[in-house]
Scaffold this motif. Structure first.
Motif, short mmCIF file in Angstrom:
data_model
loop_
_atom_site.label_atom_id
_atom_site.label_comp_id
_atom_site.label_asym_id
_atom_site.label_seq_id
_atom_site.Cartn_x
_atom_site.Cartn_y
_atom_site.Cartn_z
N ALA A 25 0.88 -1.16 0.00
CA ALA A 25 0.00 0.00 0.00
C ALA A 25 0.92 1.21 0.00
CB ALA A 25 -0.86 0.01 1.26
N ARG A 27 2.75 4.71 -2.50
CA ARG A 27 2.69 5.76 -3.52
C ARG A 27 2.76 5.28 -4.97
NH1 ARG A 27 7.17 9.06 -0.46
NH2 ARG A 27 7.63 6.91 0.01
N TYR A 32 -4.14 4.92 -3.82
CA TYR A 32 -3.52 5.30 -2.54
C TYR A 32 -3.33 6.82 -2.50
CZ TYR A 32 0.16 6.11 0.94
OH TYR A 32 0.90 6.61 2.00
N PHE A 42 0.90 12.57 7.22
CA PHE A 42 1.04 11.11 7.25
C PHE A 42 0.60 10.50 8.59
CE2 PHE A 42 3.62 7.26 8.00
CZ PHE A 42 3.10 6.47 6.98
N LEU A 70 -1.40 -4.22 7.57
CA LEU A 70 -1.99 -3.05 8.21
C LEU A 70 -1.29 -1.78 7.74
CD1 LEU A 70 -3.47 -1.61 10.64
CD2 LEU A 70 -1.44 -2.21 11.98
N ALA A 72 -0.02 1.47 8.75
CA ALA A 72 0.34 2.24 9.95
C ALA A 72 1.83 2.52 9.81
CB ALA A 72 0.05 1.43 11.21
N ASP A 73 2.53 2.76 10.89
CA ASP A 73 3.98 2.95 10.77
C ASP A 73 4.67 2.50 12.04
OD1 ASP A 73 5.78 4.43 8.60
OD2 ASP A 73 6.68 4.70 10.57
N ILE A 74 5.95 2.14 11.90
CA ILE A 74 6.72 1.72 13.08
C ILE A 74 7.01 2.91 13.99
CG2 ILE A 74 7.80 -0.19 11.79
CD1 ILE A 74 10.45 1.44 11.91
N TYR A 148 15.85 5.95 15.09
CA TYR A 148 15.13 7.18 14.69
C TYR A 148 14.97 8.12 15.88
CZ TYR A 148 14.01 5.20 10.13
OH TYR A 148 14.11 4.69 8.87
N PHE A 201 9.60 -5.41 12.29
CA PHE A 201 10.50 -4.85 11.26
C PHE A 201 11.77 -4.32 11.91
CE2 PHE A 201 8.23 -4.66 7.22
CZ PHE A 201 6.91 -4.83 7.58
N SER A 203 14.54 -3.08 10.52
CA SER A 203 15.08 -2.67 9.21
C SER A 203 16.53 -2.24 9.25
CB SER A 203 14.25 -1.51 8.66
OG SER A 203 12.92 -1.93 8.49
N TRP A 204 17.02 -1.90 10.46
CA TRP A 204 18.40 -1.40 10.56
C TRP A 204 19.29 -2.36 11.34
CZ3 TRP A 204 18.90 1.48 6.72
CH2 TRP A 204 17.88 2.35 6.33
N HIS A 318 12.94 -5.77 0.44
CA HIS A 318 12.57 -4.52 1.13
C HIS A 318 11.32 -4.00 0.43
CE1 HIS A 318 14.40 -0.82 3.42
NE2 HIS A 318 13.30 -1.28 3.99
O1 CP3 Z 1 2.34 -1.34 2.96
C1 CP3 Z 1 2.94 -1.58 4.04
O2 CP3 Z 1 4.03 -2.18 4.09
C2 CP3 Z 1 2.23 -1.27 5.34
C3 CP3 Z 1 2.46 -0.03 5.98
C4 CP3 Z 1 3.87 0.37 6.41
C5 CP3 Z 1 4.36 1.68 6.24
N1 CP3 Z 1 5.55 1.78 6.89
C6 CP3 Z 1 3.63 2.74 5.52
C7 CP3 Z 1 4.38 3.92 5.06
C8 CP3 Z 1 4.85 -0.35 7.10
C9 CP3 Z 1 4.88 -1.81 7.47
C10 CP3 Z 1 5.89 0.57 7.42
C11 CP3 Z 1 7.09 0.20 8.20
C12 CP3 Z 1 8.18 1.16 8.33
N2 CP3 Z 1 8.11 2.51 8.50
C13 CP3 Z 1 9.54 0.80 8.39
C14 CP3 Z 1 10.06 -0.62 8.35
C15 CP3 Z 1 10.06 -1.16 6.97
C16 CP3 Z 1 11.10 -0.53 6.06
O3 CP3 Z 1 10.66 0.06 5.05
O4 CP3 Z 1 12.27 -0.65 6.34
C17 CP3 Z 1 10.29 1.97 8.54
C18 CP3 Z 1 11.80 2.09 8.63
C19 CP3 Z 1 9.37 3.05 8.63
C20 CP3 Z 1 9.65 4.49 8.83
C21 CP3 Z 1 9.22 5.28 7.68
N3 CP3 Z 1 7.90 5.55 7.38
C22 CP3 Z 1 10.03 5.90 6.72
C23 CP3 Z 1 11.54 5.84 6.67
C24 CP3 Z 1 9.17 6.54 5.82
C25 CP3 Z 1 9.54 7.43 4.66
C26 CP3 Z 1 9.92 6.57 3.51
C27 CP3 Z 1 9.52 7.15 2.22
O5 CP3 Z 1 9.48 6.32 1.29
O6 CP3 Z 1 9.21 8.35 2.11
C28 CP3 Z 1 7.85 6.28 6.20
C29 CP3 Z 1 6.64 6.76 5.53
C30 CP3 Z 1 5.70 5.72 5.04
N4 CP3 Z 1 5.29 4.64 5.77
C31 CP3 Z 1 5.03 5.72 3.78
C32 CP3 Z 1 4.20 4.58 3.80
C33 CP3 Z 1 3.24 4.15 2.74
C34 CP3 Z 1 5.15 6.76 2.70
C35 CP3 Z 1 4.46 7.98 3.19
C36 CP3 Z 1 3.63 8.77 2.22
O7 CP3 Z 1 2.63 8.29 1.66
O8 CP3 Z 1 3.95 9.98 2.09
#
Ligand code: CP3
Length: 344
Positions: A25, A27, A32, A42, A70, A72-74, A148, A201, A203-204, A318
């Protein structure tokens, strides 16, 4: 009907592996972006159950993925702990870097309750989702979330957070403890609201010494899982120690996870031999191949299929990026289910 994801997580190998994609889910989907445009920011989006439930379901409708994750965000848990988190376009998440004295002030009590709209999203999604599809809830690994909180934003090497761990060991342990307790509560609430699978997750997990990995990753992860199990939750838990290399094997052995997700760098055939017998694993198509498409992508999908043995869940190493073509996501899914896809 038992979902294919749950079958594999119970240790079964399926001829056609279940498939879902991290950041499915997001961009790259016009539907979306449409919902995203109606949200103030966000974080508000994550705390709007109707909108979050809608975008969680979009990739299931469009692609018939085997699981929903789901939306949401971490980084919501730091908000529950009393920290500010905001997102800047093009820069990602921003926080005020936490200090040793701030750590003592974290509001562990009630942290998971302060993000309660997330559980409403879970129950809304579960009510609308076909029973053959699993719903995955998640939290961040304590170390990843801590990076973070300490650094104030994403950084490639995590040197500031690692230095903090070496120089302030007690404060670091307190921070990880606060995150482990609140993240466990967060997962317990999600499971009780209807999440079928939970994922952590980390991730780091990349570039940590073995000693730091034990202290910063294994120990707090084991604590989360023990707390979730102590609460009577028996649902499968997937761990994702991205970039952990050989230490992912130690993670698989020592944290209590049900299944492990592999990052892009992991050779799936060799990894299988090192894992606990028949532990389900997930992975690990290169997201860059998904962006490039064509024969590069076809070959990369084929390699994952040919090198993954035992109980396997198909996923990326990823997340999906905004520039990914919808046709290529369809092609990957068709390739897995029918033997080939129309790659562009
Ligand atoms: O679709 C899915 O996977 C479910 C939802 C989800 C999001 N973030 C939505 C999101 C999940 C499982 C995450 C996890 C997440 N968030 C992680 C671990 C996974 C990974 O990618 O390593 C981390 C490190 C984050 C922190 C985070 N959130 C970052 C670094 C960012 C910016 C990244 C970017 O691409 O701009 C986000 C934002 C975010 N979380 C978006 C989404 C769909 C993009 C935000 C937007 O629509 O503007």
């Amino acid at each position: 009907m038992t979902s294919s994801l749950l079958k594999v997580l119970s240790g079964e190998r399926l001829d056609i592996p279940p498939i879902w994609m991290m950041r499915q889910a997001g961009r790259h989907l016009p539907e979306y972006l449409e919902v995203r445009a109606t949200a103030k920011n966000f974080i508000d989006f994550c705390f709007s159950p109707d909108k979050a439930a809608e975008v969680t379901l979009q990739p299931i409708r469009r692609y018939d993925m085997d699981a929903a994750i789901l939306f949401a965000d971490i980084l919501l848990i730091p908000i529950g702990l009393g920290r500010d988190v905001w997102f800047v376009k093009g820069k990602g998440p921003q926080l005020n870097p936490i200090t040793v004295s701030d750590i003592a002030k974290l509001t562990i009590e009630g942290a998971a309750e302060r993000v309660s709209p997330v559980y409403e999203t879970v129950s809304k999604v579960r009510a609308k989702l076909d029973p053959s599809k699993a719903l995955i809830g998640f939290c961040g690994g304590p170390w990843t979330v801590a990076t973070y909180m300490i650094e104030g934003q994403g950084s490639p090497k995590k040197e500031i957070a690692k230095r903090f761990a070496y120089e302030n060991p007690e404060a670091m342990d307190d921070l990880l403890q606060a995150l482990a307790i609140s993240s466990a509560d967060y997962l317990i609430h999600q499971a009780n609201a209807g999440a079928d699978v939970l994922k952590i997750f980390e991730s780091w997990a990349e570039g940590l010494s073995p000693d730091l990995f034990e202290r910063l990753v294994i120990k707090p992860t084991r604590q989360i899982i023990d707390l979730v199990r102590d609460a009577g939750i028996t649902k499968p838990i997937i761990g994702f120690p991205r970039g952990g290399g050989l230490k992912a094997v130690i993670y698989a052995q020592n944290t209590g996870i049900t299944a492990i997700a592999a990052g892009t760098d992991m050779p799936m055939d060799s990894f299988r031999k090192l894992l606990p017998k028949d532990m389900p694993y997930q992975g690990n198509l290169d997201p860059l191949a998904l962006r490039i498409g064509g024969d590069v992508l076809r070959q990369a999908v084929q390699t994952v299929l040919e090198t993954s043995t035992g109980p396997h869940i198909f996923n990326l190493g990823h997340g999906v990026t905004p520039d990914v073509k919808i046709e290529n996501v369809h092609a990957v899914i068709n390739h897995i289910r029918t033997g080939d896809g129309d790659y562009v």
